[in-house]
Scaffold this motif. Structure first.
Motif, short mmCIF file in Angstrom:
data_model
loop_
_atom_site.label_atom_id
_atom_site.label_comp_id
_atom_site.label_asym_id
_atom_site.label_seq_id
_atom_site.Cartn_x
_atom_site.Cartn_y
_atom_site.Cartn_z
N ARG A 188 39.12 34.82 33.26
CA ARG A 188 39.47 35.91 32.34
C ARG A 188 39.76 35.37 30.93
N ILE A 189 40.47 34.28 30.85
CA ILE A 189 40.81 33.72 29.54
C ILE A 189 39.58 33.11 28.88
N PHE A 190 38.75 32.44 29.65
CA PHE A 190 37.51 31.89 29.09
C PHE A 190 36.61 33.02 28.59
N LEU A 249 46.71 27.28 29.45
CA LEU A 249 47.38 27.64 30.70
C LEU A 249 48.46 28.70 30.48
N LYS A 250 49.04 28.74 29.28
CA LYS A 250 50.00 29.80 28.95
C LYS A 250 49.30 31.16 28.96
N LEU A 251 48.11 31.21 28.38
CA LEU A 251 47.33 32.45 28.38
C LEU A 251 46.95 32.84 29.81
N VAL A 252 46.59 31.85 30.62
CA VAL A 252 46.27 32.12 32.03
C VAL A 252 47.48 32.71 32.74
N GLU A 255 49.93 34.38 31.44
CA GLU A 255 50.19 35.73 30.94
C GLU A 255 49.26 36.77 31.55
N GLU A 256 48.18 36.31 32.14
CA GLU A 256 47.19 37.20 32.74
C GLU A 256 47.51 37.52 34.20
N LYS A 257 48.55 36.87 34.75
CA LYS A 257 48.81 36.97 36.19
C LYS A 257 48.96 38.40 36.69
#
Length: 696
Positions: free
Chosen positions: A237-239, A266-269, A271-273
């Motif tokens: 999702r972040i990519f 990884l912070k953005l990842v 936040e997507e949880k």
């Protein structure tokens, strides 16, 4: 052409194939531009090749696993639609060539009769998920990674989060710490672990080869098996949102991580949880846990006449399995190419006398699994009839090479021709290396590293050199790469560029010096001790262009003088309205979102609506000659260009509308509201576009 509409039982697959047929017709009629059509067909395994008017078809075989029935089906398709040649890739796929574009829907339908797909074998998708070919039989593995690779494949096939990314995404599963699936050069690489009795994986993030190789970074020392799919979804999702889309050569995930840093990524990842479709995914392994099935037929007893040859073959090509009494048989496949007559015979052999399974390997070979050790004489006899008992499986002489200038648009020099010659040199002049598994030789026809040349102990990259007004094929010699295990590896140094015809001499110089001055060290320790400059100096005479002969201007495997030809065009479409195309695609996404909602697939519906937001915003920005390089940039730029200026009015900023996606769990209520917000947004931009065209 129509028969597949009734022959395919799975309605999702049937819809896919009919959609490909429809898009081909629209392309032929000039209603879809070449770039958009290329993106669609690549995601269906249909790839342009060097020769105009025909296609390469990539058949997706997750972790290289194939049954006798599937292999037979592939041979039938190759005979009917292609040339009868099968090419094993370094991602454990099968490629066939010279296929008519108009026949690809029927070809796909034929493959699906035995559960073989083309979907997402190419394009900016999750490519074929690879794994150690010994997974499930490896005596050193903590557990069989095959079911986890299979579950990953199933989960992300057709998944909206990875259909139109900025660039391809590669995943691997190694069977043990030896890391034979090469986690360090994948976007995500998984190495199995058991911690306190719990299964999980060490995970590597952001690796890749290409013209700028990058070593993967550690994502985690241990992720439980039920979290590997959610973790992967978050990364994808972040990519998808932040990955580069304007500059293709900077679009792999490794560049995004380099730009923003591992911790920020990884912070953005993290936040997507909340938005993930699942917080955990339990993976059923029962299909892989059963006993090895007995052969269908009784295996005949065979008396071996040449026992010395048989014993040499066993030593070179037979691997003991962790299951007592069973072995696997490696088949060294020159250039990864074999033909349908032998493939059919091989399919019958494994179906009747083994456990009906083989795996294609990352080194473009074949591994027959679950053969009873007592039946080796029979298998040796039958494989010898197929010329499948050449020694050297997984040794220095088992050279990896991409198709190069044979069929690839991007090939600069022949990789297959030089590979054949190097194997001949090793076999005839260096028999002492016949069982050397320490040194690998890999060859690519260009900088893109499909042959993995820049991670080998000895690598060659196809290039060209100018000599006056003439151009000669050349090779970049690379040294010092290798797999170190446990997620660690090293990339090769570019040592020197030489005419292609001198490639065999380069290999001779290197091996002769290794024997004379290696002092019993491993090849990599020898290389490190001597240093790059040392090798440059003793290879330098091969780079002399003052003594070129006529033969130097003819590439390996060719009879005519070399002509540099890169990027031969595929069939061209007419110029059309790209803005209208993007708006149409945005509308399609909203239709698909509603269909997913009706099927109670809340997360899919939400992500498809998200794609509708982004495509619609991109269309209007394109109409205003505004460009940005990733989806997050599109969202912010739309607010600047259209909302801050009151050209378009919404109930909130587009940013606030779109990013509801990671503030809410994927429930039915949120999915319904989010789709409605996307429809209202689309109606607003469509109304603006109509007025803008009327006023023009």
């Amino acid at each position: 052409m129509e028969s597949f509409r009734t022959e395919i039982e799975d309605p999702i697959v049937q819809k896919d194939i009919i959609d490909l047929e429809r898009k081909i017709a629209l392309f032929r009629d000039g209603k879809i531009d070449d770039e958009r059509f290329r993106s669609l067909r690549l995601a269906r395994g249909v790839y342009g090749q060097r020769q105009e008017g025909v296609q390469m078809i990539r058949i997706k075989l997750p972790f290289g696993k194939v049954t006798g029935e599937q292999l037979t089906r592939i041979t039938k398709v190759s005979d009917e639609y292609s040339t009868g040649r099968l090419h094993i890739t370094t991602r454990q796929d099968i490629q066939i060539h010279y296929v008519s574009l108009d026949r690809t829907p029927q070809l796909w339908a034929e493959l699906e009769k035995d559960d073989v797909t083309l979907r997402e074998a190419c394009g900016n998708t999750v490519r074929n998920i690879t794994a150690s070919e010994t997974a499930g039989i490896d005596s050193e593995e903590p557990f069989d990674v095959s079911p986890y690779a299979h579950a990953m494949f199933q989960f992300f096939l057709r998944n909206p989060v990875c259909q139109e990314m900025g660039r391809k995404f590669k995943i691997s599963f190694s069977s043990s710490d030896k890391d034979t699936a090469l986690s360090y050069l994948h976007d995500l690489g998984f190495i199995p672990r058991i911690v306190n009795g719990e299964r999980g994986f060490k995970v590597m993030l952001g690796g890749g080869l290409g013209s700028q190789p990058h070593h993967a970074e550690l994502l985690s020392e241990f992720i439980p098996v039920n979290e590997i799919i959610p973790t992967t979804e978050g990364v994808l999702r972040i990519f998808d949102r932040y990955g580069e889309r304007a500059k293709r050569l900077k679009a792999r995930m490794k560049f995004l991580i380099k730009d923003i840093g591992r911790d920020e990524f990884l912070k953005l990842v993290d936040e997507e949880k909340k938005a993930l479709s699942h917080q955990t995914v339990e993976i059923d392994t029962t299909a892989f846990d059963g006993a090895i099935p007995a052969p269908l037929l009784e295996v005949p007893k065979v008396a071996i006449e040449d026992t010395a040859a048989f014993e040499a073959w066993k030593k070179s090509n037979v691997i003991a399995q962790k299951q007592a009494g069973y072995v696997a048989i490696g088949i060294k496949v020159l250039l990864g190419d074999f033909y349908t007559d032998k493939a059919r015979a091989l399919a019958e052999l494994i179906k009747n006398y083994a456990a009906n399974e083989l795996r294609f390997s990352l080194r473009q070979d074949i591994l027959i699994r679950h053969v009873k050790e007592e039946n080796l004489p029979f298998f040796y006899q039958e494989l010898a009839k197929l010329d499948f008992v050449a020694l050297g499986y997984n040794t220095i002489s088992d050279i990896t090479a991409c198709p190069g200038t044979d069929t690839c648009n991007l090939g600069i020099a022949s990789s297959t021709g030089i590979a054949v010659e190097l194997e001949r040199v090793l076999e005839t002049e260096y028999p002492q290396y016949s069982n050397n598994k320490e040194i690998t030789i890999k060859i690519s026809g260009c900088m893109n590293a499909c042959g993995q040349h820049n991670m080998a102990e000895i690598g060659f990259q196809g290039m060209s050199i100018n000599s006056g007004k003439l151009v000669a094929p050349a090779l970049q010699v690379l040294l010092g790469g290798g797999n170190l295990g446990n997620g660690n590896g090293r990339f090769s140094d570019k040592v020197i560029k030489i005419p292609s015809r001198r490639g065999p001499d380069a290999l001779r110089f290197i091996l002769n010096d290794f024997e004379a001055n290696g002092n019993g060290q491993s090849f990599l320790n020898y290389y490190d001790a001597k240093g790059e400059k040392y090798f440059y100096e003793f290879l330098k005479p091969l780079a002399d262009l003052t003594n070129l002969t006529e033969a130097d201007f003819v590439d390996w495997g060719n009879a005519d003088n070399y002509v540099k030809a890169v990027g031969v065009g595929e069939c061209a479409g007419v110029v059309i309205d790209l803005v209208a195309t993007l708006l149409l695609e945005a509308k399609d996404k909203l239709t698909f979102a509603q269909e997913a909602f009706d099927d109670a697939k809340w997360a899919d519906a939400i992500y498809l609506a998200y794609a509708g937001f982004v495509n619609g915003a991109k269309a209007l920005l394109l109409a205003e000659n505004q460009k940005t390089n990733h989806q997050a940039g599109i969202i912010d730029l739309f607010d600047t260009v259209f909302l801050a200026t009151n050209i378009i009015q919404l109930k909130s900023s587009l940013r606030d509308l779109v990013y509801q996606i990671n503030q809410n769990e994927p429930s039915a209520e949120f999915a319904q509201n989010y789709i409605q917000d996307a429809i209202v947004f689309f109606e607003a931009i469509e109304s603006y576009r109509e007025k803008d065209l009327a006023d023009a």
